[in-house]
Design a protein around this motif. Structure first.
Motif, PDB file in Angstrom:
ATOM      1  N   GLU A  22      35.704  42.931  38.475  1.00  0.00           N
ATOM      2  CA  GLU A  22      34.261  43.037  38.699  1.00  0.00           C
ATOM      3  C   GLU A  22      33.962  43.337  40.157  1.00  0.00           C
ATOM      4  O   GLU A  22      33.089  44.149  40.472  1.00  0.00           O
ATOM      5  CB  GLU A  22      33.562  41.752  38.262  1.00  0.00           C
ATOM      6  N   LYS A  23      34.696  42.689  41.059  1.00  0.00           N
ATOM      7  CA  LYS A  23      34.505  42.932  42.489  1.00  0.00           C
ATOM      8  C   LYS A  23      34.905  44.363  42.852  1.00  0.00           C
ATOM      9  O   LYS A  23      34.204  45.038  43.608  1.00  0.00           O
ATOM     10  CB  LYS A  23      35.312  41.932  43.312  1.00  0.00           C
ATOM     11  N   LEU A  24      36.014  44.844  42.304  1.00  0.00           N
ATOM     12  CA  LEU A  24      36.440  46.215  42.568  1.00  0.00           C
ATOM     13  C   LEU A  24      35.410  47.220  42.058  1.00  0.00           C
ATOM     14  O   LEU A  24      35.160  48.240  42.695  1.00  0.00           O
ATOM     15  CB  LEU A  24      37.803  46.482  41.919  1.00  0.00           C
ATOM     16  N   THR A  25      34.820  46.921  40.910  1.00  0.00           N
ATOM     17  CA  THR A  25      33.787  47.797  40.347  1.00  0.00           C
ATOM     18  C   THR A  25      32.582  47.858  41.276  1.00  0.00           C
ATOM     19  O   THR A  25      32.070  48.940  41.578  1.00  0.00           O
ATOM     20  CB  THR A  25      33.374  47.300  38.954  1.00  0.00           C
ATOM     21  N   ARG A  64      51.388  41.648  37.839  1.00  0.00           N
ATOM     22  CA  ARG A  64      51.948  42.859  38.440  1.00  0.00           C
ATOM     23  C   ARG A  64      50.853  43.914  38.532  1.00  0.00           C
ATOM     24  O   ARG A  64      50.134  44.161  37.568  1.00  0.00           O
ATOM     25  CB  ARG A  64      53.102  43.379  37.603  1.00  0.00           C
ATOM     26  N   VAL A  65      50.765  44.516  39.702  1.00  0.00           N
ATOM     27  CA  VAL A  65      49.814  45.600  39.944  1.00  0.00           C
ATOM     28  C   VAL A  65      50.613  46.867  40.219  1.00  0.00           C
ATOM     29  O   VAL A  65      51.496  46.876  41.080  1.00  0.00           O
ATOM     30  CB  VAL A  65      48.901  45.305  41.157  1.00  0.00           C
ATOM     31  N   ILE A  90      46.003  50.517  51.853  1.00  0.00           N
ATOM     32  CA  ILE A  90      45.538  50.167  50.506  1.00  0.00           C
ATOM     33  C   ILE A  90      46.438  49.101  49.903  1.00  0.00           C
ATOM     34  O   ILE A  90      45.956  48.132  49.315  1.00  0.00           O
ATOM     35  CB  ILE A  90      45.473  51.429  49.619  1.00  0.00           C
ATOM     36  N   GLU A  91      47.753  49.237  50.080  1.00  0.00           N
ATOM     37  CA  GLU A  91      48.684  48.235  49.556  1.00  0.00           C
ATOM     38  C   GLU A  91      48.421  46.864  50.187  1.00  0.00           C
ATOM     39  O   GLU A  91      48.386  45.848  49.493  1.00  0.00           O
ATOM     40  CB  GLU A  91      50.123  48.656  49.813  1.00  0.00           C
ATOM     41  N   HIS A  92      48.210  46.845  51.488  1.00  0.00           N
ATOM     42  CA  HIS A  92      47.906  45.586  52.179  1.00  0.00           C
ATOM     43  C   HIS A  92      46.616  44.964  51.643  1.00  0.00           C
ATOM     44  O   HIS A  92      46.540  43.752  51.419  1.00  0.00           O
ATOM     45  CB  HIS A  92      47.797  45.820  53.687  1.00  0.00           C
ATOM     46  N   GLU A  93      45.610  45.775  51.421  1.00  0.00           N
ATOM     47  CA  GLU A  93      44.327  45.279  50.906  1.00  0.00           C
ATOM     48  C   GLU A  93      44.478  44.735  49.487  1.00  0.00           C
ATOM     49  O   GLU A  93      43.916  43.689  49.142  1.00  0.00           O
ATOM     50  CB  GLU A  93      43.276  46.388  50.954  1.00  0.00           C
ATOM     51  N   ILE A  94      45.250  45.416  48.650  1.00  0.00           N
ATOM     52  CA  ILE A  94      45.500  44.924  47.292  1.00  0.00           C
ATOM     53  C   ILE A  94      46.234  43.593  47.343  1.00  0.00           C
ATOM     54  O   ILE A  94      45.878  42.649  46.631  1.00  0.00           O
ATOM     55  CB  ILE A  94      46.299  45.950  46.467  1.00  0.00           C
TER      56      ILE A  94
END
Length: 92
Positions: free
Chosen positions: A26-29, A62-63, A78-82
């Motif tokens: 939901e936050k990513l959306t 797992r992402v 982006i990897e660090h943020e994920i």
């Protein structure tokens, strides 16, 4: 194109981990315009330039994400943020 794979162990149980993954979706959306859809215990997500999935298990999450050309240049950021958002979401 660039690939990101991140796996984290947790002790939340499947239902709690799934709920936290849903809240993260939901936050990513809201923040990034990502479209999300559940398929069983796997959350598929996409937006222009990014496709991926979050597999939620009883004791692991797992992402996996595939970044298009434009986002490939930013893959380490982006990897660090994920990682940061996933670790925060999995806190008990």
């Amino acid at each position: 194109m660039s690939q990101i794979s991140i796996e984290r162990s947790h002790s939340l149980g499947l239902e709690t981990a799934r709920a936290k993954a849903g809240a993260l979706a939901e936050k990513l959306t809201r923040d990034y315009g990502v479209e999300c859809q559940w398929e069983g215990d796997t959350l598929q997500f996409s937006r222009t330039g990014v496709d991926g999935r979050i597999e939620v298990g009883e004791d692991k999450v797992r992402v996996d994400a595939t970044l298009g050309f434009f986002f490939s240049a930013l893959s380490s950021q982006i990897e660090h943020e994920i990682e940061k958002k996933l670790d925060k979401a999995l806190q008990a």
